[in-house]
Design a protein around this motif. Structure first.
Motif, PDB file in Angstrom:
ATOM      1  N   MET A 104      33.357  39.122  29.513  1.00  0.00           N
ATOM      2  CA  MET A 104      32.181  39.947  29.208  1.00  0.00           C
ATOM      3  C   MET A 104      32.597  41.402  29.024  1.00  0.00           C
ATOM      4  O   MET A 104      33.256  41.986  29.885  1.00  0.00           O
ATOM      5  CB  MET A 104      31.140  39.859  30.326  1.00  0.00           C
ATOM      6  CG  MET A 104      29.895  40.679  30.003  1.00  0.00           C
ATOM      7  SD  MET A 104      28.516  40.346  31.105  1.00  0.00           S
ATOM      8  CE  MET A 104      28.902  41.469  32.452  1.00  0.00           C
TER       9      MET A 104
ATOM     10  N   SER B 296      31.221  45.312  26.978  1.00  0.00           N
ATOM     11  CA  SER B 296      29.967  45.999  26.631  1.00  0.00           C
ATOM     12  C   SER B 296      30.197  46.746  25.311  1.00  0.00           C
ATOM     13  O   SER B 296      31.334  46.834  24.833  1.00  0.00           O
ATOM     14  CB  SER B 296      29.590  46.984  27.725  1.00  0.00           C
ATOM     15  OG  SER B 296      30.427  48.111  27.641  1.00  0.00           O
TER      16      SER B 296
ATOM     17  N   LYS C  39      29.239  40.245  24.596  1.00  0.00           N
ATOM     18  CA  LYS C  39      28.838  41.583  25.036  1.00  0.00           C
ATOM     19  C   LYS C  39      27.621  41.524  25.939  1.00  0.00           C
ATOM     20  O   LYS C  39      26.700  40.758  25.681  1.00  0.00           O
ATOM     21  CB  LYS C  39      28.479  42.440  23.821  1.00  0.00           C
ATOM     22  CG  LYS C  39      29.666  43.085  23.151  1.00  0.00           C
ATOM     23  CD  LYS C  39      29.189  44.253  22.323  1.00  0.00           C
ATOM     24  CE  LYS C  39      29.350  43.980  20.851  1.00  0.00           C
ATOM     25  NZ  LYS C  39      28.884  45.080  20.017  1.00  0.00           N
ATOM     26  N   GLN C  40      27.611  42.353  26.962  1.00  0.00           N
ATOM     27  CA  GLN C  40      26.428  42.449  27.818  1.00  0.00           C
ATOM     28  C   GLN C  40      25.451  43.440  27.192  1.00  0.00           C
ATOM     29  O   GLN C  40      25.771  44.137  26.243  1.00  0.00           O
ATOM     30  CB  GLN C  40      26.814  42.864  29.229  1.00  0.00           C
ATOM     31  CG  GLN C  40      27.296  44.289  29.355  1.00  0.00           C
ATOM     32  CD  GLN C  40      27.507  44.687  30.810  1.00  0.00           C
ATOM     33  OE1 GLN C  40      28.639  44.791  31.262  1.00  0.00           O
ATOM     34  NE2 GLN C  40      26.427  44.930  31.534  1.00  0.00           N
ATOM     35  N   GLU C  41      24.242  43.480  27.756  1.00  0.00           N
ATOM     36  CA  GLU C  41      23.230  44.396  27.230  1.00  0.00           C
ATOM     37  C   GLU C  41      23.478  45.815  27.767  1.00  0.00           C
ATOM     38  O   GLU C  41      24.156  46.003  28.762  1.00  0.00           O
ATOM     39  CB  GLU C  41      21.826  43.992  27.676  1.00  0.00           C
ATOM     40  CG  GLU C  41      21.545  42.517  27.688  1.00  0.00           C
ATOM     41  CD  GLU C  41      21.469  41.944  26.308  1.00  0.00           C
ATOM     42  OE1 GLU C  41      20.619  42.404  25.547  1.00  0.00           O
ATOM     43  OE2 GLU C  41      22.269  41.043  25.987  1.00  0.00           O
TER      44      GLU C  41
ATOM     45  N   ASN D 176      24.277  47.390  31.497  1.00  0.00           N
ATOM     46  CA  ASN D 176      23.143  47.211  32.431  1.00  0.00           C
ATOM     47  C   ASN D 176      23.520  46.549  33.764  1.00  0.00           C
ATOM     48  O   ASN D 176      22.695  45.923  34.399  1.00  0.00           O
ATOM     49  CB  ASN D 176      22.008  46.440  31.748  1.00  0.00           C
ATOM     50  CG  ASN D 176      22.376  44.986  31.451  1.00  0.00           C
ATOM     51  OD1 ASN D 176      23.543  44.607  31.534  1.00  0.00           O
ATOM     52  ND2 ASN D 176      21.405  44.176  31.107  1.00  0.00           N
TER      53      ASN D 176
ATOM     54  N   GLY E  55      23.588  41.098  34.721  1.00  0.00           N
ATOM     55  CA  GLY E  55      23.039  40.565  33.476  1.00  0.00           C
ATOM     56  C   GLY E  55      23.966  39.573  32.788  1.00  0.00           C
ATOM     57  O   GLY E  55      23.707  39.142  31.670  1.00  0.00           O
ATOM     58  N   TRP E  56      25.037  39.178  33.481  1.00  0.00           N
ATOM     59  CA  TRP E  56      26.086  38.410  32.793  1.00  0.00           C
ATOM     60  C   TRP E  56      25.583  37.089  32.217  1.00  0.00           C
ATOM     61  O   TRP E  56      25.877  36.769  31.056  1.00  0.00           O
ATOM     62  CB  TRP E  56      27.298  38.180  33.708  1.00  0.00           C
ATOM     63  CG  TRP E  56      27.046  37.212  34.823  1.00  0.00           C
ATOM     64  CD1 TRP E  56      26.498  37.497  36.025  1.00  0.00           C
ATOM     65  CD2 TRP E  56      27.317  35.807  34.819  1.00  0.00           C
ATOM     66  NE1 TRP E  56      26.407  36.350  36.774  1.00  0.00           N
ATOM     67  CE2 TRP E  56      26.902  35.303  36.064  1.00  0.00           C
ATOM     68  CE3 TRP E  56      27.875  34.923  33.896  1.00  0.00           C
ATOM     69  CZ2 TRP E  56      27.018  33.951  36.399  1.00  0.00           C
ATOM     70  CZ3 TRP E  56      27.993  33.582  34.230  1.00  0.00           C
ATOM     71  CH2 TRP E  56      27.570  33.105  35.453  1.00  0.00           C
TER      72      TRP E  56
ATOM     73  N   SER F  32      23.120  37.521  29.282  1.00  0.00           N
ATOM     74  CA  SER F  32      23.832  37.920  28.054  1.00  0.00           C
ATOM     75  C   SER F  32      24.600  36.738  27.472  1.00  0.00           C
ATOM     76  O   SER F  32      24.640  36.539  26.254  1.00  0.00           O
ATOM     77  CB  SER F  32      24.818  39.051  28.331  1.00  0.00           C
ATOM     78  OG  SER F  32      24.135  40.156  28.833  1.00  0.00           O
TER      79      SER F  32
ATOM     80  N   LYS G 271      22.003  34.688  25.782  1.00  0.00           N
ATOM     81  CA  LYS G 271      21.464  35.332  24.576  1.00  0.00           C
ATOM     82  C   LYS G 271      22.444  35.234  23.400  1.00  0.00           C
ATOM     83  O   LYS G 271      22.050  35.072  22.249  1.00  0.00           O
ATOM     84  CB  LYS G 271      21.184  36.800  24.900  1.00  0.00           C
ATOM     85  CG  LYS G 271      20.217  37.451  23.951  1.00  0.00           C
ATOM     86  CD  LYS G 271      19.813  38.808  24.464  1.00  0.00           C
ATOM     87  CE  LYS G 271      19.092  39.555  23.354  1.00  0.00           C
ATOM     88  NZ  LYS G 271      18.879  40.943  23.672  1.00  0.00           N
ATOM     89  N   ASN G 272      23.725  35.337  23.715  1.00  0.00           N
ATOM     90  CA  ASN G 272      24.747  35.295  22.662  1.00  0.00           C
ATOM     91  C   ASN G 272      25.115  33.878  22.229  1.00  0.00           C
ATOM     92  O   ASN G 272      26.029  33.700  21.421  1.00  0.00           O
ATOM     93  CB  ASN G 272      26.028  35.975  23.158  1.00  0.00           C
ATOM     94  CG  ASN G 272      25.851  37.466  23.281  1.00  0.00           C
ATOM     95  OD1 ASN G 272      25.294  38.086  22.399  1.00  0.00           O
ATOM     96  ND2 ASN G 272      26.309  38.041  24.375  1.00  0.00           N
TER      97      ASN G 272
END
Ligand code: UTP
Length: 408
Positions: free
Chosen positions: A147, A149, A177-179, A203, A207-208, A211, A214-215
């Motif tokens: 992860m 950013s 990538k994280q948010e 963030n 949030g790992w 994220s 989401k990805n």
């Protein structure tokens, strides 16, 4: 998102000043700013209303750890169970490498830091070497997720490529990538870093999984059969990753998360203490430890909250999916945040001037039903690098690496 929509979004959060220079920007910069506004989650700013408020926690009670003395007699059994899971492709590893490493003071991502004395030994290299031990032991490549950013993604990927992934199979390495979260002054007004750029920072490591989901990376991991994810900090060069004995012990205990812990060095050591909170697993951060908790004893007269987490957790993916929609607490972290002052001049503050908004991975533990605290020998596995010198530093980590026979 067009200007009108961006204005409306900002108005809702009292942040319309972020469009102050909009008319001065080129069309390309205007578009960039509008898309940053679209992507930014300003709702995190509401956490500011809790600043300074006393921390309210549930009822804290001890959570028994699986101690080394309990692990030793069953080591072969746990290891065999862990190896079986790894060989079946059920275990993936996630390096949390999205942080800014501000305390270390290097302008590079932490994983690129060279801790070598007589030759280059990068932190990423150490982690990969440790993971390769497991690859060798099991004859299986463990899928590795890294992860990053917005702030360090390109540099991290270029570095790993340049070093040929330190011998790891690149087809089994995935970056995601994280948010980002906005950064504000102490009153919650978000800073502009440039006329067309909102000040933002990763963030937090909490949030790992969101994220990863989401990805589409979580989906791909599940599709290849990954059922467990071992997450860990980038900044511990002794980190044992996808450790078969730990994997096996967590499976054997039928827990949905395993947490590596060490005996705290001192009653007030700066590590989170594992415990139960209102009957659920939880972690009390060191700054929330009261004298009463620090002095509490178990039935054998040992500290009741004497085990600290080292940021190495093994999560059951199914359980992570179940808590995906649950919100994590937003923590305010005081930091030095570069900003444009009222005269439109960039300022690089030398003292903290505002807040970053972060979620913490350790808060996920309390959302889960069961946790196995698993004791490890700190001298073998815990060499955090937070600072250049002193406690938890490059110096102390080097010393520990050398003690473990690692050539630097
Ligand atoms: P720390 O909380 O120690 O932060 O991160 P940091 O960014 O490395 O260093 P400082 O506080 O600025 O000096 C613990 C772990 O969590 C990761 C870090 O990369 C490190 O592995 N992390 C932290 C993230 O992945 N994302 C974040 O947003 C924050």
């Amino acid at each position: 998102m067009n200007y009108q929509e961006a204005y409306q979004k900002l108005e809702k959060y009292g942040q319309t000043h972020l469009l102050k220079y909009y008319e001065e920007l080129t069309t390309a910069s205007q578009e960039k700013l509008l898309s940053q506004i679209e992507e930014t989650d300003f709702s995190v700013l509401s956490a500011i209303k809790n600043s300074g408020a006393p921390c309210t926690r549930g009822k804290i009670t001890p959570l028994k750890a699986l101690e080394i003395k309990d692990i030793e007699p069953r080591k072969a059994e746990f290891t065999a169970l862990g190896i079986e899971a790894i060989r079946a492709g059920k275990v993936g590893a996630v390096i949390l490498a999205g942080g800014m490493g501000t305390r270390l003071g290097s302008d590079k991502p932490k994983g690129l830091y060279n801790i070598g004395l007589n030759k280059p030994v990068y932190i990423f290299q150490r982690l990969i070497e440790n993971l390769l031990d497991v690859v060798e032991q099991t004859g299986t490549i463990v899928p590795l997720y890294i992860m990053t950013s917005d702030k360090n993604n390109d540099e991290t990927i270029a570095f790993m490529k340049e070093h040929n992934y330190f011998g790891y199979d690149k087809n089994n390495v995935t970056f995601f990538k994280q948010e980002m979260a906005p950064a504000s002054d102490y009153n919650g007004k978000v800073f502009l870093e440039e006329k067309g750029l909102i000040a933002s920072s990763p963030n937090g490591n909490g949030g790992w999984y969101a994220s990863m989901d989401k990805n589409g990376v979580a989906k791909a991991a599940k599709a290849r059969g990954v059922e467990w994810l071992n997450i860990f900090n980038v900044d511990n060069p002794l980190q044992r990753i996808a450790d078969p004995c730990f994997v096996g012990a967590t499976i054997d205990a039928a827990c949905v998360v395993g947490a590596k812990v060490v005996h705290k060095n001192t009653r007030d050591e700066k590590v989170g203490a594992i415990c139960l909170e209102d009957g659920r697993p939880s972690i009390v951060e060191y700054y929330d430890m009261t004298d009463e908790l620090m002095d509490a004893k178990d039935e054998n007269g040992n500290p009741a909250y004497g085990f600290g987490v080292i940021m190495n957790y093994l999560f059951k993916v199914k359980s992570l999916d179940e808590i995906l929609e649950k919100k994590l607490e937003i923590h305010l972290v005081e930091k030095k945040i570069p900003y444009l002052n009222d005269e439109s001049k960039p300022v690089n503050p030398t003292e903290p001037n505002g807040y970053k908004y972060e979620m913490l991975a350790l808060d996920m533990i309390h959302q889960l039903d069961s946790c196995l605290p698993y004791e490890v020998v700190r001298e073998y596995e815990f060499a955090p690098i937070k600072n250049l010198t002193g406690v938890d530093s490059v110096e102390s980590a080097r010393e520990l690496c050398l003690k473990n026979g690692i050539e630097l």
